[in-house]
Each structure stands twice: as structure tokens, then as C-alpha cells.
Design a protein around this motif. Structure first.
Motif, mmCIF file in Angstrom:
data_model
loop_
_atom_site.group_PDB
_atom_site.id
_atom_site.type_symbol
_atom_site.label_atom_id
_atom_site.label_comp_id
_atom_site.label_asym_id
_atom_site.label_seq_id
_atom_site.Cartn_x
_atom_site.Cartn_y
_atom_site.Cartn_z
ATOM 1 N N LEU A 189 8.949 6.635 3.492
ATOM 2 C CA LEU A 189 8.892 6.457 2.032
ATOM 3 C C LEU A 189 10.130 5.754 1.486
ATOM 4 N N GLY A 190 11.282 5.885 2.185
ATOM 5 C CA GLY A 190 12.526 5.354 1.621
ATOM 6 C C GLY A 190 12.790 6.039 0.293
ATOM 7 N N ASP A 191 13.159 5.247 -0.750
ATOM 8 C CA ASP A 191 13.455 5.859 -2.056
ATOM 9 C C ASP A 191 12.211 5.946 -2.946
ATOM 10 N N GLN A 192 11.052 5.535 -2.451
ATOM 11 C CA GLN A 192 9.848 5.580 -3.284
ATOM 12 C C GLN A 192 9.333 7.015 -3.396
ATOM 13 N N LYS A 193 8.858 7.385 -4.589
ATOM 14 C CA LYS A 193 8.387 8.770 -4.763
ATOM 15 C C LYS A 193 6.911 8.848 -5.121
ATOM 16 N N ARG A 194 6.428 7.953 -6.027
ATOM 17 C CA ARG A 194 5.026 8.053 -6.464
ATOM 18 C C ARG A 194 4.209 7.037 -5.656
ATOM 19 N N VAL A 195 3.823 7.419 -4.436
ATOM 20 C CA VAL A 195 3.241 6.434 -3.497
ATOM 21 C C VAL A 195 1.768 6.697 -3.167
ATOM 22 N N MET A 196 1.115 5.636 -2.661
ATOM 23 C CA MET A 196 -0.244 5.725 -2.104
ATOM 24 C C MET A 196 -0.328 4.763 -0.927
ATOM 25 N N THR A 197 -1.351 4.916 -0.101
ATOM 26 C CA THR A 197 -1.579 3.935 0.972
ATOM 27 C C THR A 197 -2.258 2.700 0.360
ATOM 28 N N GLU A 200 -5.876 3.510 -0.530
ATOM 29 C CA GLU A 200 -6.002 4.374 -1.721
ATOM 30 C C GLU A 200 -5.722 3.583 -2.996
ATOM 31 N N ALA A 201 -4.710 2.705 -2.938
ATOM 32 C CA ALA A 201 -4.357 1.925 -4.132
ATOM 33 C C ALA A 201 -5.476 0.949 -4.494
ATOM 34 N N ALA A 202 -6.059 0.318 -3.473
ATOM 35 C CA ALA A 202 -7.168 -0.619 -3.723
ATOM 36 C C ALA A 202 -8.349 0.138 -4.317
ATOM 37 N N GLN A 203 -8.622 1.296 -3.759
ATOM 38 C CA GLN A 203 -9.720 2.148 -4.236
ATOM 39 C C GLN A 203 -9.489 2.566 -5.687
ATOM 40 N N ALA A 204 -8.216 2.762 -6.040
ATOM 41 C CA ALA A 204 -7.876 3.183 -7.410
ATOM 42 C C ALA A 204 -7.923 2.013 -8.395
ATOM 43 N N GLY A 205 -8.074 0.763 -7.880
ATOM 44 C CA GLY A 205 -8.241 -0.378 -8.779
ATOM 45 C C GLY A 205 -7.024 -1.274 -8.929
ATOM 46 N N ALA A 206 -6.055 -1.190 -8.005
ATOM 47 C CA ALA A 206 -4.893 -2.098 -8.092
ATOM 48 C C ALA A 206 -5.347 -3.537 -7.833
ATOM 49 N N ASN A 207 -4.835 -4.480 -8.624
ATOM 50 C CA ASN A 207 -5.149 -5.894 -8.379
ATOM 51 C C ASN A 207 -4.196 -6.516 -7.378
ATOM 52 N N TYR A 208 -2.949 -6.046 -7.397
ATOM 53 C CA TYR A 208 -1.922 -6.582 -6.487
ATOM 54 C C TYR A 208 -1.107 -5.417 -5.941
ATOM 55 N N LEU A 209 -0.857 -5.434 -4.637
ATOM 56 C CA LEU A 209 -0.009 -4.423 -4.006
ATOM 57 C C LEU A 209 1.313 -5.075 -3.645
ATOM 58 N N VAL A 210 2.410 -4.517 -4.145
ATOM 59 C CA VAL A 210 3.740 -5.029 -3.797
ATOM 60 C C VAL A 210 4.280 -4.195 -2.642
ATOM 61 N N ILE A 211 4.544 -4.851 -1.520
ATOM 62 C CA ILE A 211 4.986 -4.109 -0.333
ATOM 63 C C ILE A 211 6.189 -4.821 0.268
ATOM 64 N N GLY A 212 7.267 -4.066 0.465
ATOM 65 C CA GLY A 212 8.473 -4.644 1.043
ATOM 66 C C GLY A 212 8.751 -4.109 2.423
ATOM 67 N N ARG A 213 9.527 -3.019 2.472
ATOM 68 C CA ARG A 213 10.056 -2.529 3.744
ATOM 69 C C ARG A 213 9.034 -2.303 4.848
#
Ligand code: C5P
Length: 241
Positions: A189-197, A200-213
Motif C-alpha cells: 500500500l505504501g502511504d495510500q490508505k483509501r485503496v481498491m484493486t 474493483e475500481a473499474a467495477q465502481a465506475g472509475a474512468n481512469y486509474l492512476v497507478i505508480g509504484r
């Protein structure tokens, strides 16, 4: 409610040098369509790097998270005029006047770009908010700020995927949802706290997923991006079909 059905992956290019950034972009190859340039990279490599990446066919999300008085924010956006940028962030907590000024300014300065409002950072949880004197839950605070932003003309919202269901109910159609706080199953998780896979995020309706580490630390970034793309393409939300 918005209607875009596919979910796109954006790589947060937060790395230690331009050489390293170029290596990762190269390794990610054709699978990578979107790159997020944040403060670490922009302050080091500047607008020339943005232009270079765009000329290689990448779409650029410039994540400067501007937060200042309205005039200073609007003038900062004017300073970006004509950069090949497709998304730009400001902080919703800068307030209504700043949000409205920036929404107007971006139309002239960066006509191709969508202005995004950052609501509550995904590294913040209820306890962090409370310590700052914000007694709302993260979800209520995100909804409040997202409403302010969209009423002022902002085109998209940055939030955790956990808040999407409330936002779909609260906001008008046509708003883009950009979600950091994404962690493929089993990653740190690193410093992220409010996370989803990603799924799950796509299923919840996210248009864009920002992913770094999770991508930056992978041995084969291209494979990880392809796996995530595969995961999201089979996890689109039923309420948009
Ligand atoms: O490495 P990681 O996947 O955590 O990267 C997330 C990216 O999204 C970082 O560049 C961070 O600045 C950005 N971001 C965030 N939370 C927000 C807005 C942007 O994590 N609310």
C-alpha cells in the motif's frame, strides 16, 4: 451519470531522474497510452519533457495540484498555454472562486484539456481529516468538494474509487472520475490508505486509474500494464451498460 464505458490506465511517472523516466516509458511500450507527470518530474524535467512525451504519442495528465488564491491559480494555468496536456489538476479546497476562474482560464489556455479537481488526497483517512479540523467522513468531504468543483465548471474529479458510488448519485452526467489509490491484489500500500484493486475500481465506475509504484517497481512494466488492462476490461460496471 457519465457514459464512458472503458477504464483507462494512467502511469504516475514519479521517478528519480529523467533517464529513469525515459527507461520506464520505453519498457512500458505501446500498452501505455497515458502518463501522469507530477511535481517530482515536472519540477525537474520541465515543459520540454511534457512536449517530448506528447510527441511520442502519449497523452499527458499534468498533476500540478494547484492551490492558491484565484488570480495566482488562473495565471499559473495561463503560463501552461499551448503545452500538449490533456488533463490538469487543481485542489477543490481552493474554493468556489478559484475553481470558477480556473475553469474559465483553461478554455483559452489549454482548450484540449480537462480540468480536474482533487478532492481529499487518497493518503488521508478520517483520523487525518479530523486532526485538521475536518469532522466530515472522507466520503462526505469528497462529495462536498466534488459538488463545489462541478458547480464551478470543473470537468473531472480526482478521488478514491471508494467514493465513486456516492459521487455517481451526487454529480451531474459527463463528469470524469480519475482515481489514484489503486493497488493490484497483494501489492504494497505504501502511504495510500483509501485503496481498491484495478478490477474493483473499474467495477465502481472509475474512468481512469492512476497507478505508480506497482508499475514502476515491476520487473516488466509492460506486462503489469497489460495485466491491469485485461483485469479492468473484464470488470466494467453493470450500471453503465
Ligand atoms: O505510487 P502510487 O500508485 O501510490 O501513485 C499515485 C499517484 O497519484 C501519485 O503520483 C500521487 O501524487 C497521485 N495522487 C494521489 N492521491 C490523490 C491525487 C493524486 O495519490 N488524491
Amino acid at each position: 451519470m457519465q457514459t464512458q464505458k472503458s477504464t483507462e490506465v494512467i502511469l504516475a511517472l514519479d521517478v528519480e531522474s529523467r533517464t529513469q523516466a525515459e527507461k520506464i516509458v520505453q519498457a512500458a511500450g505501446e500498452n501505455l497510452k497515458w502518463i501522469k507527470i507530477g511535481l517530482q518530474t515536472y519540477l525537474r524535467d520541465g515543459p520540454a519533457f511534457v512536449s517530448d512525451l506528447a510527441s511520442e504519442g502519449k497523452k499527458i495528465f499534468l498533476d500540478l495540484k494547484l492551490h492558491d488564491i484565484p488570480n495566482t491559480m488562473a495565471k499559473a494555468i495561463e503560463s501552461l498555454a499551448h503545452l500538449p496536456v490533456s488533463m490538469l489538476t487543481i485542489h477543490a479546497s481552493a474554493g468556489t472562486e478559484a475553481l470558477a476562474r480556473c475553469s474559465e482560464t483553461i478554455i483559452e489556455a489549454l482548450p484540449e484539456a480537462t480540468l480536474l479537481a482533487v478532492t481529499v488526497l487518497t493518503s488521508m483517512d478520517a483520523e487525518n481529516l479530523n486532526r485538521m479540523g475536518v469532522m466530515n467522513t472522507p466520503e462526505d468531504q469528497v462529495t462536498k468538494l466534488a459538488k463545489l468543483a462541478t458547480e464551478a465548471g470543473v470537468g473531472g474529479i480526482v478521488c478514491s474509487p471508494k467514493e465513486l458510488s456516492s459521487l455517481y448519485d451526487a454529480l451531474p452526467s459527463g463528469v470524469s472520475f480519475v482515481t489514484p489509490g489503486i493497488r493490484p491484489a497483494g501489492t504494497d500500500l505504501g502511504d495510500q490508505k483509501r485503496v481498491m484493486t484495478p478490477a474493483e475500481a473499474a467495477q465502481a465506475g472509475a474512468n481512469y486509474l492512476v497507478i505508480g509504484r506497482p508499475i514502476l517497481g515491476a520487473e516488466n512494466p509492460d506486462k503489469v500494464i497489460a495485466q491491469i488492462q485485461e483485469e479492468v476490461s473484464s470488470s466494467q460496471p453493470s450500471f453503465l451498460s
